[in-house]
Enzyme design. Structure first.
Site, PDB file in Angstrom:
ATOM      1  CE  LYS A 134      -3.346   2.525   2.769  1.00 27.99           C
ATOM      2  NZ  LYS A 134      -4.289   2.537   3.873  1.00 27.99           N
ATOM      3  CD  GLU A 168       9.028  -6.181   7.285  1.00 27.07           C
ATOM      4  OE1 GLU A 168       8.772  -5.038   6.804  1.00 27.07           O
ATOM      5  OE2 GLU A 168       8.833  -6.480   8.474  1.00 27.07           O
ATOM      6  N   GLY A 193      -4.773  -1.649   4.878  1.00 29.36           N
ATOM      7  CA  GLY A 193      -3.980  -2.767   4.377  1.00 29.36           C
ATOM      8  C   GLY A 193      -4.654  -4.113   4.593  1.00 29.36           C
ATOM      9  NE  ARG A 194      -6.641  -3.601  10.614  1.00 31.65           N
ATOM     10  CZ  ARG A 194      -5.950  -2.474  10.753  1.00 31.65           C
ATOM     11  NH1 ARG A 194      -4.770  -2.339  10.173  1.00 31.65           N
ATOM     12  NH2 ARG A 194      -6.433  -1.467  11.468  1.00 31.65           N
ATOM     13  CD  GLU A 198      -1.994  -4.208  11.301  1.00 33.31           C
ATOM     14  OE1 GLU A 198      -2.603  -4.035  10.228  1.00 33.31           O
ATOM     15  OE2 GLU A 198      -0.774  -4.472  11.336  1.00 33.31           O
ATOM     16  CG  HIS A 230      -5.040 -35.631  16.231  1.00 32.56           C
ATOM     17  ND1 HIS A 230      -5.324 -36.845  16.815  1.00 32.56           N
ATOM     18  CD2 HIS A 230      -5.958 -35.444  15.252  1.00 32.56           C
ATOM     19  CE1 HIS A 230      -6.366 -37.381  16.200  1.00 32.56           C
ATOM     20  NE2 HIS A 230      -6.776 -36.552  15.260  1.00 32.56           N
ATOM     21  CE  LYS A 284       5.802  -0.718  10.159  1.00 32.43           C
ATOM     22  NZ  LYS A 284       4.786  -0.086   9.323  1.00 32.43           N
TER      23      LYS A 284
END
Ligand code: F6P
Length: 517
Positions: free
Chosen positions: A202, A208, A259-260, A345, A376, A485
């Site tokens: 965005k 990253e 963003g999400r 978030e 399990h 950050k």
């Protein structure tokens, strides 16, 4: 009004005090209509909320709470395109990305929103045209989405979920982490002239993604690749930065898409390439159908509202701190991580819109794994652990494989787990005793189609909206990610220089170890 100052909150707190004697088994025995009362169909999904620790009295107080805390008015402001993301002064209009370009619903939109809708459809058509071009381009065998957070989790989850609709002959890869092992492992299986890199960000500033994109470009050039415009595309609101990076093929979106919440925008390009333009439009249609349901259905029969209020009941009155999600479909493997960002978030905050501290709990911890695998591993704790964890099953009626036996076994297990959580087993005593009375929600899809997946995701978006609105927080910013950050930049410089002056003793010690020859 702040939620805890409403009359409904006080009544709910009273109900909660008397709640230790509530027993699901007796409720079902007492009320033959319970399953029906707490179940409902909504677009694309059927939900059974009856195995939850509540009753009609509590639900009606929760609905009163929604009214008194202004949830419905807040919802309407979102659908009017008002700047409800107050800390960033932005509208919140991911729903517009799945809005049809024509029809009665368009007439009801404010003029400025109608203008945005034009842009949405212009970009959508261009992006889907590009997706179709890539689909028929036999030379491109690998599509690599480079992005993180919302620019990774949504498309990755959906490409996996809809794999049965995906084009054969192309592979899809997702690189998110700045850990070079991830990109390296993907690059090792690629050929430059057969690969399309989608740089999804965005902001086009995320450390990253920029680091991975740069390394991918270097790799591409080192492999003899020259045509960056053919092999790289950017999906971003920051078209200028993408241009500076050297990417000419660019699909934009807007600052009013969080963003999400961006799967529906150009960020969904990898998915559009995988399933094609028509199926991508079906995904949007499913989400739009859920938007309409959320916007117009009566609150008492409004699934996102019911789920969001149940979340509030559990968090603030029964004080449960987590929710587990168990999709009984292996293609929904990435659904829990996706929901983690969406919920945590959005609602992992402690202040109201004005920055004033809130005195009650907000986002639960969200976690989970597909069933039956989880059975399990961690289900032991759900059945017999000291904490009560509401569990949300997501099951799909029809399988797309033709293997006999499996589907009935899978669904039997989902039903059996929900049943076991509720009924327990008390005749054995000691280690073999199951207290039961443990809550779960059961969401059932007929098929895992693009339409149904779109509706399911939009359902989750809106339930997060509802609880966030009750809590009075801004669900659409994420200031909590900033400090790390900034500190990472400082530490990165120190890793280079070795300067530990002013650092706490623990960080300094670890940094020195990392630097030691
Ligand atoms: O750091 C958190 C975050 O901003 C998320 O909200 C977002 O989805 C992710 O980083 C990626 O951001 P971008 O799409 O701008 O690269």
């Amino acid at each position: 009004m702040r939620a805890d100052q409403t009359a409904a909150w006080k009544t709910l707190a009273e109900h909660a005090k008397a709640f230790s004697s509530f027993d699901l088994r007796s409720e079902f025995a007492r009320d033959a209509g319970r399953a029906k009362y707490f179940s409902q169909a909504a677009p694309g999904v059927f939900a059974d909320l009856s195995k939850n620790l509540w009753d009609a009295k509590i639900e009606s107080q929760l609905l009163a709470l929604a009214q008194q805390a202004g949830v419905l008015a807040h919802r309407d402001r979102m659908f009017q395109g008002e700047a409800i993301n107050t800390t960033e002064n932005r509208a919140v209009m991911h729903w517009l990305l799945r809005h049809p370009s024509q029809g009665a619903a368009v007439d009801a939109l404010p003029a400025s929103v109608k203008l945005s809708l034009k842009d949405v459809h212009g970009t959508l058509s261009a992006m889907l045209l590009f997706a179709e071009k890539i689909r028929s381009d036999k030379q491109i065998t690998d599509v690599v989405n480079i992005g993180i957070g919302g620019s990774d989790l949504g498309p990755q989850m959906a490409v996996m979920a809809l794999q049965s609709f995906a084009l054969k002959g192309k592979r899809f890869h997702f690189v998110a982490n700045v850990d070079g092992h991830e990109l390296d492992a993907v690059l090792q299986g690629l050929q430059a002239d057969k690969t399309l890199f989608l740089v999804a960000s965005k902001t086009f500033t995320t450390l990253e993604t920029m680091t991975n994109a740069l390394s991918a470009k270097r790799w591409f050039e080192a492999q003899g690749g020259t045509d960056v415009s053919r092999h790289f595309a950017a999906l971003t609101t920051n078209v200028e930065a993408a241009g500076q990076f050297g990417i000419q093929t660019c699909f934009g979106f807007w600052d009013w898409v969080g963003g999400r919440y961006s799967l529906w925008s150009a960020i969904g390009l990898s998915l559009a390439i995988a399933i094609g333009a028509d199926k991508f439009r079906e995904l949007l249609a499913g989400a739009h159908a859920m938007d309409q349901h959320f916007q117009h259905a009566d609150a008492a029969q409004n699934l996102p509202i019911r789920l969001g209020l149940l979340d509030v009941w559990y968090r603030n009155f029964l004080h449960y701190t987590s929710r587990c999600i168990a999709p009984y479909h292996s293609a929904l493997k990435r659904f829990a991580p996706y929901l983690q960002q969406l919920e945590m978030e959005s609602n992992g905050k402690q202040v109201d819109h004005e920055g004033q501290a809130l005195p009650y709990g907000t986002s639960p911890v969200l976690w989970g794994e597909p069933g039956t695998n989880g059975q399990h591993a961690f289900f032991q704790m759900l059945h017999q652990g000291a904490d009560v964890v509401p569990l949300e099953f997501v099951a799909v009626k029809n399988a797309t494989h033709a293997l006999p036996d499996h589907q009935a076994l899978l669904l039997s297990n989902a039903l059996a787990q929900a049943q076991a959580l509720m009924v327990g087993k008390s005749d054995a005593g000691g280690h073999k005793n199951f207290a039961g009375n443990r809550p779960s929600t059961f969401i059932l899809l007929e098929d895992l189609t693009p339409f149904n997946l779109g509706a399911l995701i939009a359902l989750q978006e809106h339930r997060v909206f509802v609880s966030g609105a009750v809590w009075g927080i801004n669900s659409f910013d994420q200031w909590g990610v900033e400090l790390g950050k900034v500190l990472a930049k400082d530490i990165h410089a120190r890793i280079e220089s070795g300067d530990v002056a002013g650092l706490d003793a623990s960080t300094a010690q670890l940094l020195q170890r990392i630097r030691a020859a």
